[in-house]
Design a protein around this motif. Structure first.
Motif, PDB file in Angstrom:
ATOM      1  N   ILE A  89      31.499  36.912  46.854  1.00 47.27           N
ATOM      2  CA  ILE A  89      31.963  37.736  45.740  1.00 47.27           C
ATOM      3  C   ILE A  89      32.853  36.903  44.820  1.00 47.27           C
ATOM      4  CG2 ILE A  89      31.828  39.894  47.030  1.00 47.27           C
ATOM      5  CD1 ILE A  89      34.865  39.782  47.378  1.00 47.27           C
ATOM      6  N   VAL A  90      33.065  37.420  43.616  1.00 49.82           N
ATOM      7  CA  VAL A  90      34.008  36.832  42.663  1.00 49.82           C
ATOM      8  C   VAL A  90      35.062  37.894  42.384  1.00 49.82           C
ATOM      9  CG1 VAL A  90      34.348  35.886  40.354  1.00 49.82           C
ATOM     10  CG2 VAL A  90      32.268  35.335  41.625  1.00 49.82           C
ATOM     11  N   LEU A  91      36.330  37.539  42.588  1.00 50.85           N
ATOM     12  CA  LEU A  91      37.459  38.440  42.353  1.00 50.85           C
ATOM     13  C   LEU A  91      37.972  38.219  40.939  1.00 50.85           C
ATOM     14  CD1 LEU A  91      39.225  37.683  45.730  1.00 50.85           C
ATOM     15  CD2 LEU A  91      37.941  39.752  45.166  1.00 50.85           C
ATOM     16  N   HIS A  92      38.214  39.315  40.224  1.00 46.84           N
ATOM     17  CA  HIS A  92      38.672  39.229  38.833  1.00 46.84           C
ATOM     18  C   HIS A  92      40.051  39.857  38.686  1.00 46.84           C
ATOM     19  CE1 HIS A  92      34.700  37.921  37.487  1.00 46.84           C
ATOM     20  NE2 HIS A  92      34.217  38.804  38.352  1.00 46.84           N
ATOM     21  N   ARG A  93      40.863  39.265  37.832  1.00 47.46           N
ATOM     22  CA  ARG A  93      42.217  39.753  37.611  1.00 47.46           C
ATOM     23  C   ARG A  93      42.273  40.873  36.574  1.00 47.46           C
ATOM     24  NH1 ARG A  93      44.448  36.673  41.007  1.00 47.46           N
ATOM     25  NH2 ARG A  93      44.439  34.444  41.095  1.00 47.46           N
ATOM     26  N   GLY A  94      41.225  41.049  35.823  1.00 50.13           N
ATOM     27  CA  GLY A  94      41.160  42.120  34.834  1.00 50.13           C
ATOM     28  C   GLY A  94      40.202  43.216  35.266  1.00 50.13           C
ATOM     29  N   ALA A  95      40.271  44.328  34.553  1.00 46.37           N
ATOM     30  CA  ALA A  95      39.354  45.438  34.822  1.00 46.37           C
ATOM     31  C   ALA A  95      37.957  45.078  34.332  1.00 46.37           C
ATOM     32  CB  ALA A  95      39.863  46.689  34.120  1.00 46.37           C
ATOM     33  N   SER A  96      36.962  45.746  34.846  1.00 50.27           N
ATOM     34  CA  SER A  96      35.563  45.566  34.429  1.00 50.27           C
ATOM     35  C   SER A  96      35.083  44.127  34.570  1.00 50.27           C
ATOM     36  CB  SER A  96      35.373  46.050  32.994  1.00 50.27           C
ATOM     37  OG  SER A  96      35.743  47.401  32.880  1.00 50.27           O
ATOM     38  N   CYS A  97      35.553  43.452  35.602  1.00 50.24           N
ATOM     39  CA  CYS A  97      35.132  42.078  35.918  1.00 50.24           C
ATOM     40  C   CYS A  97      35.392  41.106  34.773  1.00 50.24           C
ATOM     41  CB  CYS A  97      33.671  42.049  36.364  1.00 50.24           C
ATOM     42  SG  CYS A  97      33.448  42.904  37.940  1.00 50.24           S
ATOM     43  N   THR A  98      36.523  41.256  34.144  1.00 49.48           N
ATOM     44  CA  THR A  98      36.975  40.330  33.101  1.00 49.48           C
ATOM     45  C   THR A  98      38.212  39.609  33.626  1.00 49.48           C
ATOM     46  OG1 THR A  98      38.388  42.014  32.094  1.00 49.48           O
ATOM     47  CG2 THR A  98      36.127  41.825  31.249  1.00 49.48           C
ATOM     48  N   ASP A  99      38.588  38.540  32.946  1.00 52.28           N
ATOM     49  CA  ASP A  99      39.774  37.790  33.346  1.00 52.28           C
ATOM     50  C   ASP A  99      40.626  37.492  32.117  1.00 52.28           C
ATOM     51  OD1 ASP A  99      39.283  37.312  36.231  1.00 52.28           O
ATOM     52  OD2 ASP A  99      37.473  36.372  35.446  1.00 52.28           O
ATOM     53  N   PRO A 100      41.925  37.850  32.157  1.00 53.96           N
ATOM     54  CA  PRO A 100      42.813  37.524  31.044  1.00 53.96           C
ATOM     55  C   PRO A 100      42.908  36.004  30.864  1.00 53.96           C
ATOM     56  CG  PRO A 100      43.841  39.083  32.557  1.00 53.96           C
ATOM     57  CD  PRO A 100      42.597  38.586  33.205  1.00 53.96           C
ATOM     58  N   VAL A 101      43.212  35.571  29.670  1.00 53.35           N
ATOM     59  CA  VAL A 101      43.354  34.145  29.371  1.00 53.35           C
ATOM     60  C   VAL A 101      44.413  33.540  30.293  1.00 53.35           C
ATOM     61  CG1 VAL A 101      43.999  32.477  27.605  1.00 53.35           C
ATOM     62  CG2 VAL A 101      42.657  34.488  26.989  1.00 53.35           C
ATOM     63  N   GLY A 102      44.080  32.419  30.906  1.00 50.24           N
ATOM     64  CA  GLY A 102      45.012  31.725  31.785  1.00 50.24           C
ATOM     65  C   GLY A 102      45.081  32.285  33.200  1.00 50.24           C
ATOM     66  N   ARG A 103      44.287  33.284  33.489  1.00 51.60           N
ATOM     67  CA  ARG A 103      44.261  33.879  34.829  1.00 51.60           C
ATOM     68  C   ARG A 103      42.822  33.877  35.329  1.00 51.60           C
ATOM     69  NH1 ARG A 103      48.586  38.812  34.442  1.00 51.60           N
ATOM     70  NH2 ARG A 103      50.330  37.478  33.870  1.00 51.60           N
ATOM     71  N   PRO A 104      42.388  32.784  35.932  1.00 53.00           N
ATOM     72  CA  PRO A 104      40.977  32.628  36.313  1.00 53.00           C
ATOM     73  C   PRO A 104      40.566  33.536  37.468  1.00 53.00           C
ATOM     74  CG  PRO A 104      42.276  30.837  37.196  1.00 53.00           C
ATOM     75  CD  PRO A 104      43.200  31.641  36.321  1.00 53.00           C
ATOM     76  N   SER A 105      39.258  33.747  37.551  1.00 53.25           N
ATOM     77  CA  SER A 105      38.700  34.499  38.674  1.00 53.25           C
ATOM     78  C   SER A 105      38.751  33.632  39.927  1.00 53.25           C
ATOM     79  CB  SER A 105      37.258  34.906  38.362  1.00 53.25           C
ATOM     80  OG  SER A 105      36.473  33.763  38.137  1.00 53.25           O
ATOM     81  N   SER A 106      38.491  34.252  41.079  1.00 50.06           N
ATOM     82  CA  SER A 106      38.498  33.538  42.358  1.00 50.06           C
ATOM     83  C   SER A 106      37.191  33.803  43.094  1.00 50.06           C
ATOM     84  CB  SER A 106      39.660  34.011  43.234  1.00 50.06           C
ATOM     85  OG  SER A 106      40.893  33.780  42.597  1.00 50.06           O
ATOM     86  N   TYR A 107      36.609  32.755  43.642  1.00 45.85           N
ATOM     87  CA  TYR A 107      35.363  32.854  44.410  1.00 45.85           C
ATOM     88  C   TYR A 107      35.724  33.048  45.877  1.00 45.85           C
ATOM     89  CZ  TYR A 107      30.558  31.724  45.744  1.00 45.85           C
ATOM     90  OH  TYR A 107      29.288  31.778  46.231  1.00 45.85           O
ATOM     91  N   LEU A 108      35.127  34.034  46.517  1.00 48.05           N
ATOM     92  CA  LEU A 108      35.410  34.290  47.923  1.00 48.05           C
ATOM     93  C   LEU A 108      34.103  34.352  48.706  1.00 48.05           C
ATOM     94  CD1 LEU A 108      37.550  34.876  50.082  1.00 48.05           C
ATOM     95  CD2 LEU A 108      37.339  37.303  49.519  1.00 48.05           C
ATOM     96  N   ALA A 109      33.895  33.351  49.548  1.00 53.22           N
ATOM     97  CA  ALA A 109      32.672  33.277  50.363  1.00 53.22           C
ATOM     98  C   ALA A 109      32.683  34.354  51.441  1.00 53.22           C
ATOM     99  CB  ALA A 109      32.563  31.895  50.998  1.00 53.22           C
TER     100      ALA A 109
END
Length: 119
Positions: free
Chosen positions: A70-90
């Motif tokens: 999965i990919v974890l997102h810091r924003g709603a609706s699978c978006t990411d605010p500028v400077g806050r990257p998503s995280s990949y989780l195996a």
């Protein structure tokens, strides 16, 4: 010659039927997300290709019990605010959020895992 035609037809049709019955739009397993020691959220068999939201306040720890990544997102609706990257989780792993980057608010699935049993 009739036996050969029947055998040929079966050897073509049977694998297609097996493949069709094994297909599913869900990812088998569970995502367990927590925020501190007071909040736990479990999402079972999420739909593949769809964005899934965590609790409105976000979560700081996620365990991936799915058969896919999965990919974890810091924003709603699978978006990411500028400077806050998503995280990949195996699959089968757990991760904790870096406090300075913020909490996770949504996730999406990656790839196709083994088929889930139909409900």
């Amino acid at each position: 010659m009739r036996v050969r035609r029947t055998l040929a037809a079966l050897s073509t049709i049977v694998p297609l039927v097996w493949a069709a019955t094994g297909c599913s739009d869900t990812s088998a397993g569970q995502i367990t997300a927590t925020r501190g020691a007071t909040f736990t959220q479990t999402i079972s068999n999420p739909i593949h290709g769809k964005c899934h939201a965590f609790a409105p306040l976000g979560v700081d720890r996620v365990s991936n019990g799915l058969a896919i990544d999965i990919v974890l997102h810091r924003g709603a609706s699978c978006t990411d605010p500028v400077g806050r990257p998503s995280s990949y989780l195996a699959t089968t792993l757990t991760t904790s959020a870096v406090v300075s980057l913020g909490l996770w608010h949504s996730f999406s699935t990656v790839g196709w895992g083994p088929p889930a049993a139909p409900n």
